[in-house]
Structures are given as C-alpha cells and as structure tokens.
Design a protein around this motif. Structure first.
Motif, mmCIF file in Angstrom:
data_model
loop_
_atom_site.group_PDB
_atom_site.id
_atom_site.type_symbol
_atom_site.label_atom_id
_atom_site.label_comp_id
_atom_site.label_asym_id
_atom_site.label_seq_id
_atom_site.Cartn_x
_atom_site.Cartn_y
_atom_site.Cartn_z
ATOM 1 N N ASN A 286 0.837 -1.194 0.000
ATOM 2 C CA ASN A 286 0.000 0.000 0.000
ATOM 3 C C ASN A 286 0.872 1.243 0.000
ATOM 4 O OD1 ASN A 286 0.292 -0.990 2.977
ATOM 5 N ND2 ASN A 286 -0.176 1.200 3.169
ATOM 6 N N THR A 287 0.382 2.293 -0.636
ATOM 7 C CA THR A 287 1.093 3.563 -0.678
ATOM 8 C C THR A 287 0.294 4.678 -0.002
ATOM 9 O OG1 THR A 287 0.193 3.957 -2.902
ATOM 10 C CG2 THR A 287 2.390 2.995 -2.761
ATOM 11 N N ILE A 288 -0.834 4.321 0.610
ATOM 12 C CA ILE A 288 -1.619 5.256 1.418
ATOM 13 C C ILE A 288 -2.006 4.557 2.713
ATOM 14 C CG2 ILE A 288 -2.499 6.671 -0.487
ATOM 15 C CD1 ILE A 288 -4.852 4.186 0.999
ATOM 16 N N ASP A 289 -2.575 5.297 3.636
ATOM 17 C CA ASP A 289 -3.030 4.716 4.886
ATOM 18 C C ASP A 289 -4.340 3.982 4.633
ATOM 19 O OD1 ASP A 289 -3.657 4.028 7.463
ATOM 20 O OD2 ASP A 289 -3.895 6.084 8.212
ATOM 21 N N THR A 290 -4.282 2.655 4.571
ATOM 22 C CA THR A 290 -5.474 1.865 4.267
ATOM 23 C C THR A 290 -6.559 2.057 5.315
ATOM 24 O OG1 THR A 290 -4.015 0.216 3.267
ATOM 25 C CG2 THR A 290 -6.283 -0.444 3.663
ATOM 26 N N GLY A 291 -6.161 2.228 6.566
ATOM 27 C CA GLY A 291 -7.141 2.414 7.638
ATOM 28 C C GLY A 291 -7.910 3.711 7.546
ATOM 29 N N ALA A 292 -7.413 4.671 6.730
ATOM 30 C CA ALA A 292 -8.082 5.963 6.596
ATOM 31 C C ALA A 292 -9.039 6.013 5.413
ATOM 32 C CB ALA A 292 -7.046 7.074 6.465
ATOM 33 N N MET A 293 -9.190 4.907 4.699
ATOM 34 C CA MET A 293 -10.104 4.904 3.552
ATOM 35 C C MET A 293 -11.547 5.053 4.020
ATOM 36 S SD MET A 293 -8.638 1.968 0.932
ATOM 37 C CE MET A 293 -9.184 0.652 2.027
ATOM 38 N N ARG A 294 -12.359 5.611 3.169
ATOM 39 C CA ARG A 294 -13.785 5.695 3.447
ATOM 40 C C ARG A 294 -14.418 4.316 3.382
ATOM 41 N NH1 ARG A 294 -14.158 11.109 -0.261
ATOM 42 N NH2 ARG A 294 -13.879 12.635 1.432
ATOM 43 N N ASP A 295 -15.580 4.182 4.008
ATOM 44 C CA ASP A 295 -16.244 2.878 4.057
ATOM 45 C C ASP A 295 -16.562 2.346 2.667
ATOM 46 O OD1 ASP A 295 -16.071 3.159 6.754
ATOM 47 O OD2 ASP A 295 -18.213 3.478 7.114
ATOM 48 N N SER A 296 -16.989 3.228 1.784
ATOM 49 C CA SER A 296 -17.326 2.800 0.422
ATOM 50 C C SER A 296 -16.087 2.289 -0.307
ATOM 51 C CB SER A 296 -17.952 3.961 -0.354
ATOM 52 O OG SER A 296 -17.099 5.103 -0.328
ATOM 53 N N THR A 297 -14.956 2.946 -0.105
ATOM 54 C CA THR A 297 -13.711 2.497 -0.728
ATOM 55 C C THR A 297 -13.265 1.162 -0.154
ATOM 56 O OG1 THR A 297 -13.094 4.833 -0.873
ATOM 57 C CG2 THR A 297 -11.396 3.214 -1.382
ATOM 58 N N ALA A 298 -13.428 0.987 1.152
ATOM 59 C CA ALA A 298 -13.071 -0.286 1.787
ATOM 60 C C ALA A 298 -13.917 -1.426 1.229
ATOM 61 C CB ALA A 298 -13.247 -0.185 3.302
ATOM 62 N N LEU A 299 -15.213 -1.157 0.988
ATOM 63 C CA LEU A 299 -16.086 -2.180 0.408
ATOM 64 C C LEU A 299 -15.648 -2.539 -1.003
ATOM 65 C CD1 LEU A 299 -18.586 -3.963 0.650
ATOM 66 C CD2 LEU A 299 -19.959 -2.021 -0.146
ATOM 67 N N MET A 300 -15.297 -1.534 -1.792
ATOM 68 C CA MET A 300 -14.806 -1.797 -3.143
ATOM 69 C C MET A 300 -13.514 -2.606 -3.106
ATOM 70 S SD MET A 300 -12.315 -0.686 -5.523
ATOM 71 C CE MET A 300 -11.818 0.943 -4.975
ATOM 72 N N THR A 301 -12.630 -2.261 -2.183
ATOM 73 C CA THR A 301 -11.365 -2.977 -2.050
ATOM 74 C C THR A 301 -11.593 -4.421 -1.624
ATOM 75 O OG1 THR A 301 -10.252 -0.911 -1.423
ATOM 76 C CG2 THR A 301 -9.107 -2.959 -0.922
ATOM 77 N N MET A 302 -12.543 -4.647 -0.720
ATOM 78 C CA MET A 302 -12.858 -6.015 -0.300
ATOM 79 C C MET A 302 -13.383 -6.841 -1.467
ATOM 80 S SD MET A 302 -14.461 -5.763 3.558
ATOM 81 C CE MET A 302 -15.536 -4.357 3.304
ATOM 82 N N THR A 303 -14.165 -6.219 -2.334
ATOM 83 C CA THR A 303 -14.668 -6.927 -3.515
ATOM 84 C C THR A 303 -13.532 -7.385 -4.403
ATOM 85 O OG1 THR A 303 -16.684 -5.572 -3.473
ATOM 86 C CG2 THR A 303 -16.182 -6.750 -5.515
ATOM 87 N N LEU A 304 -12.563 -6.493 -4.652
ATOM 88 C CA LEU A 304 -11.416 -6.853 -5.474
ATOM 89 C C LEU A 304 -10.564 -7.927 -4.805
ATOM 90 C CD1 LEU A 304 -10.266 -3.324 -6.727
ATOM 91 C CD2 LEU A 304 -11.419 -5.098 -8.046
#
Length: 449
Positions: A286-304
């Motif tokens: 990761n090149t950003i703070d993953t824990g700071a992502m918005r909930d919608s982005t986290a859901l998209m990331t979980m899908t991938l």
C-alpha cells in the motif's frame, strides 16, 4: 537399513494420501518448518513469540502478507531470508504441485481425474505439464531478477548498496509472488509517487497474477485469435477490473485528506489511485493509509480482494475467471439462454457447476470466519470484515485490526489464509472426479426467488 525402511514406509503412506490431503500436508510442513526457523534466536530480535512466528510463517507460505510483528525490525537478516524463501515456496509451490503432481509425486489418480486435471491446466498432454513447470521457474526467476535490478535504481540511492540491494530483491520476490511483505512498517508509502516503483511493482503484481498458463499461451500463440479462451478472459477481465478499481478509487478518495487528498498534484493522485487499484488483486502493498479509507472504498477494495487474480498463478481469491463465468451465467439466465458464450466459444454445464461450488464454499468460509472473529474481538466491524477478506484473498492489506486480535482471532485468520491459498485447488481436485448416477429420480420443481 532401518532408516531406509522408515523412509520407504513414509513414502508409501504419502502416496496413499489423496491429492488434496497431500497438498494440505505439504503446506502445513512448510508452515511448521518456517515457524521453527523464525522462532530461533538467530532469526529475530527477541521480541517474537512462537505464535507470532507461526502467524508470520503461515502468512508467508500462503503469500498473504498480514503481519503481527514488524518484518524489518523484529526479524534479523536471517529471519528475513527465511521469509523470502517461504514466499517463494508458497508462491510457486502450489502451482508446481498442481502441474507436477502426476510425474514428480506419482500420486495414483484415475483416468478421469488425469484428463480433468490436464484440461483444467489447458495442456494437450502430460508431457506439456513438465514443460509448463520449466516455464513457471523461468518466468518467475526472470521477472524477479529484472524487477530487483530496476527497483535497485530507486532503493540504492536512498539506502546504500547493501541495504538497497537487499530491499530490492526482497520486494521484487514479494511483489511477483503477490505476497505483500515489506521491510518497512509503512509498506511503500515513502515511494507513493515514485515513477519507477509505481511501474515495476504493479507490473510484477500483474504478471504474477495472470497465471503461468496465460503467460505460456501468450508466448506460444502471440496472436489474439489463436489464444485460449482462458487467456482471453483473463486478459480482458484483469484489464476491466484494474480500470474499474482505478476510476472508483480515485472518485471515492479524491477529496479525502487522509488518503488522496494529501497529495497536491492531480497527477500524483492518479498515480496513487492506479497503484491502489492493482494491489487489492492479492498483492498487499500500500502507498496510502489503508485504515483511513472511506467505508465505500473499503467495500470496493474487499470486492477486489475476494475476486483475486488468475488460476495457476501466485495470487489468491476466487479468481477472475470464476467471477467472469458468474457474470456470464447471470446474463444468460436473464436472456433465457441455455448456453454461455464468450469470444466465440461456449462454456458447458460443468464449468458453471464448478464456479457455483467454489463461490458457495468461499462465501461460507468468509461469513463463518467473520462470525467467529466478531464473537471474540470488539473492534470496528468493518475492519474485522476487511481483515477476513484480505486473509481469504491472500492479499495482506490491513486496516490495522490484525495486530490487535487476540489468540483466537489470530488462529482464525491463519486458518482463513490457509484455506484461501490451498482451498481452491483442493476443491478443484474434488470437482475433477466424475461420478455417474446409478439411480435417476423423476424431476421435481422448487420455487426460487
């Protein structure tokens, strides 16, 4: 003589094991040996307990990348070498087992299983399986060497020769095997906008995640029209998922000051978005703070993360081809079609049944694991779900919940990592067994929906 007799007895017992059992046993042996080595005083700085060593070994063998201790500071150079070797064995071992099981291990399989295994690997003969093994090692070692040489151009000026070269080799092997282990606690955040790092590392992700069957087919055919259906689905599906992830991540995080919003230039934001679109494909950096992502982005990331990358690759997840076949089956259902068609080829009923079985098993594993962890840990629910999806997809991205888990939670994550890596192939062996029903029952009707 006694030693020879014991060895012969163990060999006979091993050959009597079913392929799924032998595969699971092989990986567990790797994990146990790795844990023992990482627990040695020469491998760590004294702050690593046995459960930490076991977790790290499991994460390395399953090429996941989730950690409960810091790889760069809590392990010595010897310990880091062990982790690198475990990543290599885990990334290539599963594939070489799949293609080499008949010739190298001599596991007695029936003709139907052999034909199905050969078909699943898209080979025309068993001799091609050995040729594919050579391709696996040639591609892997070649890509890792080139990747290390290119990364050295970025790391050596910052870290010096010895530390820079080692960091280049370690991160190249980790990237190609989609492992996600880094020598730095912030992963690659310090190189978030570095042009070379943002080209080399994602390319290693993608090449390792396409699958060696695809790479071998591209090398031999070199023309789109003559390529296998599997290759076409992987190339188009991979490109579509990366593009979708890139655009979606940029749109969702563009104004988030803790992620993309922290970069002043729009070019830098696009570079970071592109990296974050590729890394959920089981890569784990990761090149950003993953824990700071918005909930919608986290859901998209979980899908991938759950989708993953390609079959017979270093990556995990349910695989791109599985996801594409699910989409095709859904479209065919609503269009009242009896066949699934793609790139001028049709997919049979068996492929759809395999996809449904794999998807259902994956859903059960993920939901059961979320339930177990949520009963033993009081952390934010979204973060727990994120960690489970990361473990199942053997990704390694984390929102910070894994190091905070208690013993039960860590054991659950280890089991999920193991199932996420070994499970799809073992299920494939079971699905490769054809059985003919001796009794046929009259058709019935079930009301669905």
């Amino acid at each position: 003589m006694a030693l020879i007799g014991i060895r012969a007895g163990l060999q006979r017992r091993a050959l009597r094991l079913s392929p799924p059992s032998l595969l699971a046993l092989t990986y567990l042996v790797f994990v146990a040996i790795g844990a023992g080595l990482l627990w040695l005083p020469v491998a760590n700085t004294g702050e690593v307990y046995f459960l930490d060593a076991l977790f790290t070994s499991m994460s390395a063998v399953t090429v996941t990348g989730l950690t409960v201790v810091d790889t760069g500071t809590d392990f010595t150079f010897f310990g880091q070498m062990v982790i690198l070797l475990l990543m290599q064995l885990g990334g290539l071992g599963l594939i070489t087992f799949a293609v080499f099981v008949l010739a190298a291990l001599g596991v007695p399989l029936g003709l139907g299983q052999r034909l199905m295994l050969r078909e699943d690997l898209n080979q025309s003969s068993f001799g091609d399986l050995l040729r594919l093994v050579r391709t696996v090692f040639a591609v892997a070692l070649g890509c890792e060497a080139v990747g290390a040489a290119l990364l050295a151009l970025a790391f050596v000026p910052d870290l010096g020769w010895s530390e820079g070269v080692w960091a280049s080799v370690f991160h190249s092997v980790s990237a190609f095997n989609n492992a996600g282990f880094s020598l730095w606690s912030d992963s690659l955040k310090r190189y978030a906008t570095h042009p070379l790092v943002n080209v080399v590392v994602p390319l290693l992700f993608i090449i390792g995640g396409l699958g060696f069957v695809v790479l071998n087919d591209i090398w031999q055919k070199r023309r789109w029209r003559s390529m296998l259906l599997h290759t076409k689905i992987m190339l188009v599906g991979t490109a579509a998922l990366i593009l979708w992830g890139w655009v979606t991540f940029a749109a969702l995080e563009w104004s988030n000051p803790d992620t993309l919003g922290g970069f002043g230039s729009w070019i830098d934001r696009l570079i970071v978005s592109g990296f974050q679109a590729v890394t959920p494909r089981t890569a784990g950096f990761n090149t950003i703070d993953t824990g700071a992502m918005r909930d919608s982005t986290a859901l998209m990331t979980m899908t991938l993360m759950v989708i993953g990358a390609g079959s017979t690759s270093t990556a995990g997840g349910i695989k791109v081809t599985t996801f594409v076949v699910l989409i095709l089956a859904t479209v065919a259902f609503f269009r009242k079609r009896d066949e699934l068609n793609c790139f001028g080829r049709s997919l049979g009923h068996d492929e759809v049944m395999k996809v449904l079985a794999l998807s259902m098993v994956s859903m059960i594993i993920v939901f059961a694991s979320i339930f177990l962890i949520s009963t033993t840990h009081e952390g934010p629910f979204l973060r727990l779900v994120f960690e489970v999806c990361s473990a199942f997809g053997t990704v390694g991205l984390t929102m910070g919940a894994t190091p905070e888990l208690n013993t039960t939670g860590r054991i659950v994550i280890m089991i999920v990592m193991f199932l996420g890596r070994v499970g799809p192939l073992t299920l494939g062996f079971f699905l490769a067994t054809h059985s003919v029903a001796r009794v046929r029952y009259p058709p019935g009707r079930v009301f669905l929906g």
